[in-house]
Design an enzyme around this catalytic site. Structure first.
Site, PDB file in Angstrom:
ATOM      1  N   TYR A   1      12.949 -16.966  28.374  1.00  0.00           N
ATOM      2  CA  TYR A   1      13.260 -17.793  27.215  1.00  0.00           C
ATOM      3  C   TYR A   1      14.273 -17.463  26.336  1.00  0.00           C
ATOM      4  O   TYR A   1      14.330 -16.089  25.893  1.00  0.00           O
ATOM      5  CB  TYR A   1      11.792 -18.278  26.511  1.00  0.00           C
ATOM      6  CG  TYR A   1      12.211 -19.080  25.076  1.00  0.00           C
ATOM      7  CD1 TYR A   1      12.314 -20.201  25.219  1.00  0.00           C
ATOM      8  CD2 TYR A   1      12.168 -18.180  24.038  1.00  0.00           C
ATOM      9  CE1 TYR A   1      12.499 -20.973  23.997  1.00  0.00           C
ATOM     10  CE2 TYR A   1      12.569 -18.901  22.765  1.00  0.00           C
ATOM     11  CZ  TYR A   1      12.483 -20.109  22.729  1.00  0.00           C
ATOM     12  OH  TYR A   1      12.814 -21.006  21.566  1.00  0.00           O
TER      13      TYR A   1
ATOM     14  N   GLY B   1      13.713 -23.822  21.685  1.00  0.00           N
ATOM     15  CA  GLY B   1      12.741 -24.737  20.997  1.00  0.00           C
ATOM     16  C   GLY B   1      12.451 -25.851  22.164  1.00  0.00           C
ATOM     17  O   GLY B   1      12.081 -25.711  23.074  1.00  0.00           O
TER      18      GLY B   1
END
Length: 630
Positions: A57, A64
């Site tokens: 990530y 987001g």
């Protein structure tokens, strides 16, 4: 620059005091070599995982609500016939980090003061030194060099919701590192690249996760919180001093502050304030004096005084005699106290704003202590996302070593600041109530109305000082609504609960100034009142020491005429009053309060009649900001 000893940052031992030194004295920082080894180990681990093609990530995915988008091996437009018309430097992974900073630096409003920004930089460097964020040593060294060389990024104050941390303001910090944005250097506001050039620094190109590591975290709210707490802890001491001055001006009662009394309800702040008041009042001959010794104010007249020393006074003094037939049911009281009513009311306790100083001021101190506990944890916490654990044992998949958590969420700080935010108007309000009590002839125990002699009926005295304090308290109360209770989701609901801690801490820092102004106004009024009280009592003492009971009797209302059956009793009791006053020590405040009054009088004189007060008030505010050494 400063000659302050450099402060070592290692991610584990940063204190509030050290951060204040960096922020306010521009102390430089050094980076602990052992911590840099951890940083290097984690950066190498991350680079290895990226080379293996692991999905991570914010490194190989978007951010987001874009977290489900994996970055490709090349840009989509590279597939156009003839190649990509939009040439860009670096890889997609680098562009992801670079764009994150560029697009998130969107704060508005006036810039934070340099001390806030320096604190933010130091906090960010310190948390990254823990070695769980993936930044390179070179990037941390560049951040430290920017801080040490005096490059202060321009960070507008409005734009953080406090999760994922202080994204927007921290992006304004980082964009200068990239050669963008704006920064102050040697007092001049410059383009970021020019500020770096003048400081002898080069822009940085970000690597894996570095943009995310630089702007994910709680540095803005934490910086504001630390600076605010430092100011509020000093203001709490000033509030005790202001209250002690006011108590002296009332010739108040000290039993409410006894150690054994507060042992029965031992809240730490309450016990501390009571002890502080005992220290401030030590040596006072005004506290706990008998009711009958305290005259009340009467307007000055040309016939008020005989002695030249006393004719220069700005007041007369008076008592009323209580005849024997009005003492029924109160015989035991008049056995202890002479039957004269002057300034002090015959009641065994003071108003709440005086008697409950430890309970109110102490509760505020407890709120500050709770906030300090939270802040001290946060100073050495890791607050970005995802967190990297290269040395975790038994790791089988990437998710065992790269963990998406929520340490960027500012709610611990937000709620602590909400508590402080509510405490500030409480401290201001009780101070304003003491000002109101001082200026009101119905409540000030015999002092002149509005603390002025007003012998010609032309003076307003300190009337409007209380108005200004009331306006300040109302404004503080209006701003005390907790921001933390009103979450507004962001990032297309990926961030569906945020802390608003940045607003909370920013409000608290701004509110410190107004609290200081209220306390300065109380000290201003209390100094005037204390001078009156001391001088009125000492004038009564001098009058008694002249040895003529008739001179003292002339100040007493309700006296029976010569030949009246009660005249002999009146004379006897006046002589007793004269003896008590003459035998009393000179009236003065406690040693610490006396020193504070002396400091005030060096800057602001007693006001015998109306004058412009704005300069007085500015000097009082500056004096309180500098602090009293008592």
């Amino acid at each position: 620059m400063t000659s302050t000893t450099p402060i070592m940052l290692d991610g584990r031992s940063l204190t509030r005091a050290a951060l204040i030194t960096i922020a306010r004295q521009a102390a430089t920082v050094t980076l602990h070599p052992d911590a840099l080894q951890r940083v290097r180990r984690t950066a190498d681990f991350l680079a290895g995982k990226v080379r293996c093609g692991e999905p991570i990530y914010g490194v190989t995915t978007g951010f987001g609500s874009n977290a489900d988008k994996l970055l490709g091996a090349h840009r989509a437009r590279d597939e156009l016939p003839g190649g990509n018309p939009e040439t860009r430097d670096g890889s997609l992974l680098e562009e992801l980090q670079h764009n994150l900073i560029l697009t998130h630096a969107v704060c508005v409003g006036e810039p934070f003061a340099p001390e806030v920004v320096r604190a933010m930089l130091a906090i960010r460097i310190n948390t990254l030194m823990r070695g769980h964020s993936g930044v390179r040593v070179a990037t941390l060294e560049a951040l430290a060099a920017m801080l040490n060389r005096g490059v202060v990024p321009v960070v507008p104050q409005l734009g953080s919701v406090g999760a994922s941390g202080d994204l927007a303001p921290l992006s304004h910090l980082a964009i200068v590192l990239l050669g963008g944005g704006e920064a102050f250097f040697e007092g001049e506001r410059l383009h970021g690249a020019e500020a770096l050039r003048r400081a002898g620094l080069e822009p940085v190109r970000l690597a894996y996760k570095e943009g995310l590591a630089l702007n994910n975290g709680t540095a803005q709210m934490l910086a504001c919180a630390v600076l605010a707490l430092d100011r509020l802890e000093h203001l709490a001491d000033s509030a005790d001093l202001a209250a002690a001055m006011t108590l002296e001006a009332f010739a108040g009662r000290g039993s409410a502050f006894r150690e054994d009394v507060h042992a029965l309800r031992p809240h730490p702040g309450q016990v501390t304030v009571a002890a502080h008041l005992r220290d401030l009042l030590a040596g006072s001959t005004l506290i706990d004096i008998p009711y009958h010794l305290v005259p009340r104010f009467a307007p000055w007249t040309a016939q008020a005084w005989r002695e030249p020393e006393d004719q220069a006074l700005h007041f007369d003094i008076a008592w009323d005699w209580v005849p024997a037939h009005r003492r029924h049911g109160r015989e035991s009281f008049y056995t202890r106290f002479l039957p004269f009513r002057g300034g002090k009311k015959h009641q065994p306790q003071d108003a709440y704003s005086l008697r409950c100083i430890p309970q109110v001021h102490g509760a505020v101190r407890d709120a500050l202590a709770q906030a300090a506990r939270v802040v001290e944890i946060e100073l050495n916490a890791v607050t970005d996302n995802p967190l990297l654990f290269p040395d975790v044992e038994g790791a089988q998949v990437i998710e065992d070593q790269v963990v998406s958590a929520g340490h960027f969420h500012g709610m611990p700080l937000a709620l602590a600041m909400s508590y402080v935010k509510a405490a500030i108007p409480v401290l201001a309000s009780i101070s304003e109530r003491r000002i109101a009590k001082l200026v009101d002839a119905a409540t000030n125990d015999g002092l002149p109305a509005f603390l002025t002699g007003n012998e010609d009926a032309t003076d307003s005295g300190f009337m409007i000082v209380q108005y200004t304090a009331a306006a300040l308290v109302n404004d503080l109360a209006s701003r005390a609504h907790p921001a933390s209770v009103y979450s507004i989701p962001t990032s297309a609901n990926a961030e569906d609960h945020v802390s608003m801690g940045a607003n909370e801490a920013r409000h608290v820092l701004a509110m410190c100034e107004q609290l200081g102004q209220v306390l300065a106004l109380e000290m201003y009024a209390a100094a005037q009142a204390l001078d009156y009280r001391r001088d009125m009592l000492n004038a009564a003492r001098r009058l008694a020491r002249h040895g003529d009971w008739r001179m003292l009797a002339a100040k007493i209302g309700g006296a029976p005429e010569a030949g009246h059956p009660q005249h002999a009793q009146f004379e006897q009791e006046v002589r007793a009053l004269m003896q008590a006053l003459a035998g009393a020590p000179e009236f003065h405040p406690g040693t610490a309060v006396a020193r504070a009054l002396e400091h005030i009088r060096e800057e602001v004189g007693f006001m015998p009649r109306d004058r412009a007060m704005d300069g007085d008030i500015r000097r009082m505010i500056a004096l309180l900001a500098k602090g009293f050494q008592v």
